[in-house]
Design an enzyme around this catalytic site. Structure first.
Site, mmCIF file in Angstrom:
data_model
loop_
_atom_site.group_PDB
_atom_site.id
_atom_site.type_symbol
_atom_site.label_atom_id
_atom_site.label_comp_id
_atom_site.label_asym_id
_atom_site.label_seq_id
_atom_site.Cartn_x
_atom_site.Cartn_y
_atom_site.Cartn_z
ATOM 1 N N HIS A 86 69.221 -31.237 -23.170
ATOM 2 C CA HIS A 86 70.178 -30.257 -23.700
ATOM 3 C C HIS A 86 69.424 -29.208 -24.529
ATOM 4 O O HIS A 86 69.610 -28.007 -24.345
ATOM 5 C CB HIS A 86 71.243 -30.948 -24.546
ATOM 6 N N SER A 109 55.664 -17.496 -17.865
ATOM 7 C CA SER A 109 56.697 -16.505 -17.577
ATOM 8 C C SER A 109 57.037 -15.699 -18.829
ATOM 9 O O SER A 109 57.076 -14.469 -18.800
ATOM 10 C CB SER A 109 57.939 -17.226 -17.055
ATOM 11 N N SER A 110 57.250 -16.405 -19.946
ATOM 12 C CA SER A 110 57.638 -15.699 -21.178
ATOM 13 C C SER A 110 56.550 -14.746 -21.624
ATOM 14 O O SER A 110 56.824 -13.623 -22.059
ATOM 15 C CB SER A 110 57.905 -16.708 -22.299
ATOM 16 N N HIS A 119 58.288 -22.533 -35.137
ATOM 17 C CA HIS A 119 59.080 -21.710 -36.041
ATOM 18 C C HIS A 119 59.155 -20.249 -35.613
ATOM 19 O O HIS A 119 60.252 -19.697 -35.615
ATOM 20 C CB HIS A 119 58.719 -21.864 -37.511
ATOM 21 N N GLU A 142 59.267 -19.415 -32.714
ATOM 22 C CA GLU A 142 60.217 -19.555 -31.612
ATOM 23 C C GLU A 142 61.657 -19.390 -32.102
ATOM 24 O O GLU A 142 62.498 -18.797 -31.431
ATOM 25 C CB GLU A 142 60.017 -20.918 -30.937
ATOM 26 N N TYR A 157 62.661 -17.479 -34.390
ATOM 27 C CA TYR A 157 62.926 -16.047 -34.526
ATOM 28 C C TYR A 157 62.931 -15.365 -33.166
ATOM 29 O O TYR A 157 63.603 -14.351 -32.982
ATOM 30 C CB TYR A 157 61.930 -15.420 -35.499
#
Lengths: 626, 206
Positions: free
Chosen positions: A79, A173-174, A257, A259, A261
């Site tokens: 999830h 990808s990111s 962290h 991440e 933001y």
């Protein structure tokens, strides 16, 4: 140039059709890629939602036996991973793709094929991460996957291999997408659009992209070490060989962290666009909103150990990270005050996008305040691993990110569909989600303070937790109905919604100056920008008599007359050509990752396909030959 | 920083004045710093923490690796010469220096292959101890970067051989150069941290 490239080897005939299935596979148009991102992310959002509803159903009452403890662990892990990496981040990426070139007055992103590559890698990575369901072993160690629970000794099943390799692929990808948007935003702004004239959403995308390209390499190293430990028998997290499992926690949260933001800044950018439009006022304190966003980007690097207060890093480290965590609340507060001041004295038009933006502010304040409450290590030791944390993170991620993204969907839907989403259904959607969200996550505050731990598949009767858990489950079903209302609204409005003009909300930024939906080349003439809120200024300041001035759009309702800017002359309208190679490279990469779990021959095949794709790509000219 | 050569291929104006691809390369190298930074941090954290041998001082051959480091650093010089050659339209020089750079890179990789196989024969493997895991992962990823660089250089060389790397495409060589110099600079850090700084490993034997 054409003579040089024309002689180069061609491995595949260039695709030419702009309609049909293949045109979506080979597309390099930022708007189409944005649509692909959006639909795929929404599909994953539904998967993550079903996982959440299963969890809530299991917890509706004490001593329930709907799912086994093993399945429960997989459910809460997947999830979280699904919602973070496959729903919220790609939904943000959908908006980067759809909006950024339009807001900065560009025809596409800097590297259209790289953009397509990002999408295809995301899709394959998402499938790889979810492949565990097919073999009955999904990741089950939480999204943070602390060492050394993740070692082969303690997690012998395949689940964590899917975790490590899936996230490695998704990270590629990111990062590819983020490189693209850094270059696009820095390099492709319309003439006159200085940095401090950029729309706030563009600014927040830039900050997010910088966070992505700096934070993801750190987790990449962590994941490589984890994968090597599991696949090749290295000792990075093997305590018997002298390893320190805290290494993983540091690598994870140094990424983890920023991440947080990465997940919230795009939503903050969207809200900063929606509020001024629907308050019919410029954003209050633009430089403060921008600079607080930038400082959040920097300070987000200095707070990671607040996730580790109970680890025992010592009073100096804990005190330092407590202080930095309290300080980072300041720029966030600055933003909130500026948003409220934007609304102050505005003539508010309470349409659905504004409702979601207001919902964002309210819920994000609640989530922010509970966040500050665990910046204090003594308080955090009480709250750690309880439902209080679950309440906090969902107020900022659901109440924050998702509400912000939904404000964006209702706001920009007409730009890309040419139709408005239905207001009545939209309001129903909003209230179902707003009430459902508070009913689901509100009670978790007191359940957590009452001591209910996270990540337990069941709890005994007589703890006094039954009633509020039941309420929370009821709220989650309400949320589910809210999403169904949205899906219904989306599908029906797409088919027979009210037709939208090019500028249905009386918008302020450049995307509203062109037709809805925009033509493939976006701007027939590249606009020249003279200040912030460029389109608003064109409409009301540069034209006397408050008469919106048409802008040449070249699209469906090309009612333009004012010729301005002289970009088109020397740029010409040459759009990048379609290409097979992005999906080929992505397929090769995904195959190589699958090969690590199956057979070395599959790795070789994947690498070969990837090399073939890269070579074809290199020798394919960006523009189709005439 | 930005060299505007005569007859630049695509006079596309950008907001910063930097070519898209060059900005992309700088952003990528910045990102790659964090990648190597994390690998080096891991190495430093575990320095001298191996419980069993082989330890660094038992396997390292500093003079040997110094020569190989010298070879790699020399290739940065030939890379600069290749760029200078294409910018003044000297096709012969371009081909010669590109090939020289790729060959020096190849020699470095050969040296690394020989070093790795020697270490493995002496019992230092990926699985042996923390030193083995961190050493091979860090230097291996650096070697992978060098390999990619050699492939890029050879591709440029072949393109130049076929006469398809004219002067106006000097940016292709410049970008390869940026990458190549970065990989060299990273090696200076790795060589210092891993080989030259004495590891207190004898203590760990307890």
């Amino acid at each position: 140039m054409a003579t040089v490239t024309g002689a180069l080897p061609r491995v595949l005939r260039r695709p030419t059709s702009y309609t049909g299935w293949w045109s979506w596979v080979t597309t390099v148009d930022h708007k189409r890629i944005g649509v692909l991102y959006g639909f795929t992310a929404f599909a994953f959002l539904l998967v993550g939602g079903i996982e959440a509803l299963t969890i809530r159903t299991q917890l509706a009452g004490s001593e329930s036996a709907l799912v086994s403890p093993e399945l429960y662990n997989q459910l809460f892990t997947m999830h979280a991973l699904t919602m973070i990496f496959l729903a919220v981040m790609p939904l943000s990426a959908a908006f980067f793709n759809l909006i950024i070139p339009l807001q900065i007055g560009a025809r596409d992103v800097a590297f259209p094929r790289l953009n397509a590559l990002s999408y295809w890698i995301f899709l394959f990575g998402g499938l790889l991460l979810n492949a565990g369901w097919l073999v009955g072993n999904s990741p089950d160690a939480g999204w943070f996957a602390y060492a050394n629970l993740t070692s082969k000794t303690f997690s012998p099943e395949r689940g964590l291999d899917f975790y490590a390799l899936g996230l490695l692929v998704l990270g590629t990808s990111s990062m590819a997408a983020a490189f693209n948007f850094v270059v696009t935003i820095l390099n492709m702004r319309a003439p006159g659009m200085t940095l401090m004239r950029m729309p706030v959403f563009t600014w927040m995308t830039l900050v997010t992209s910088f966070l992505l390209i700096t934070a993801f390499p750190v987790i990449t190293v962590g994941l490589i070490e984890l994968a090597f430990d599991r696949l090749f028998g290295t000792n990075f997290f093997v305590t018997a060989k002298g390893a320190n499992p805290l290494l993983w926690q540091h690598l994870f949260w140094v990424f983890g962290h920023p991440e947080v933001y990465i997940l919230i800044l795009p939503a903050m950018g969207i809200v900063s666009e929606v509020l001024p439009t629907f308050a019919r006022k410029p954003l209050f304190g633009y430089p403060f909103v921008v600079l607080s966003g930038v400082s959040i980007g920097f300070m987000g690097w200095a707070v990671w150990s607040h996730h580790m207060f109970t680890v025992g890093l010592g009073p100096v480290a804990n005190a330092t990270f407590a202080l930095t965590t309290m300080v980072i609340a300041v720029p966030t507060g600055v933003k909130i005050f500026n948003w409220i001041a934007t609304l102050w004295g505005g003539s508010l038009s309470l349409k659905t996008p504004l409702l979601f933006a207001l919902g964002f502010i309210v819920l994000f304040i609640i989530g922010g305040l509970s966040g500050v409450s665990h910046s204090s290590p003594p308080a955090d030791s009480q709250q750690q691993d309880t439902y209080y944390i679950v309440a906090h993170l969902h107020y900022v991620l659901f109440g924050g990110s998702i509400f912000g993204l939904f404000a964006g969907i209702y706001y920009w839907f007409p730009k890309f569909s040419g139709r408005l989403l239905h207001e009545g259904l939209g309001k129903l959607n909003f209230w179902l989600m707003f009430i459902g969200m508070n009913l689901t996550f509100g009670p978790m505050h007191w359940l957590g303070l009452d001591g209910m731990p996270r990540r337990i598949y069941s709890y005994p009767a007589g703890m006094g937790w039954d009633f509020w858990n039941l309420m929370s489950t009821a709220g989650s079903y309400m949320l589910g109905i809210g999403f169904l209302a949205f899906a219904w609204n989306f599908v029906s409005s797409l088919r027979k919604g009210e037709k939208a003009t090019s500028d249905p909300w009386d918008g302020r930024t450049l995307e509203w100056s062109i037709a809805s939906p925009p033509p493939i080349y976006n701007f027939a003439t590249i606009p020249t920008v003279h200040g912030r809120d460029a389109f608003w200024a064109q409409k009301y300041l540069e034209t006397p008599g408050h008469q919106p001035r048409g802008v040449p759009s070249g699209g469906a309702d090309g009612d333009g007359d004012g010729a301005h800017g002289q970009g088109a002359g020397h740029l010409g309208v040459h759009m990048p050509g379609l290409s097979y190679f992005p999906i080929i490279v992505a397929l090769g990469l995904a195959l190589a990752a699958v090969g690590l779990l199956t057979h070395v021959a599959v790795i070789a095949l994947g690498v070969l396909i990837m090399l073939f794709g890269i070579y074809g790509w290199t020798f394919e000219p960006a523009e189709p030959d005439e | 920083m930005h060299v505007t050569a005569p007859g630049h291929a695509a006079p596309l104006e950008t907001s910063t004045g930097l070519d898209h691809r060059k900005l992309l390369m700088w952003a990528f190298l910045g990102s790659d710093c964090l990648f190597f930074g994390s690998l080096i941090a891991t190495y430093l954290l575990y320095r001298g923490k191996s419980i069993t041998g082989p330890y660094p001082h038992e396997v390292f051959n500093i003079p040997y690796t110094s020569v190989s480091a010298f070879v790699l650093l020399t290739s940065s010089l030939t890379m600069v010469l290749a760029l200078a050659a294409i910018q003044r339209g000297d096709q012969r020089g371009l081909k010669a220096w590109l090939l020289a750079t790729a060959l020096l890179g190849g020699v470095f990789l050969g040296g690394q292959y020989f070093e790795f196989t020697t270490f493995i024969r002496e019992g230092l493997t990926l699985r042996a101890n923390l030193f083995g895991s961190t050493f091979f992962t860090l230097t291996g990823f650096h070697g992978a970067h060098v390999t990619v660089g050699v492939i890029i250089l050879l591709s440029l060389f072949v393109t130049a051989l076929r006469g398809r790397l004219p002067r106006e495409r000097h940016l292709n060589v410049e970008l390869a150069g940026l990458y190549w110099h970065f990989v060299d600079v990273v090696w200076i850090v790795i060589f210092t941290v891993v080989y030259l700084v004495e590891a207190p490993n004898i203590v760990g034997a307890g």
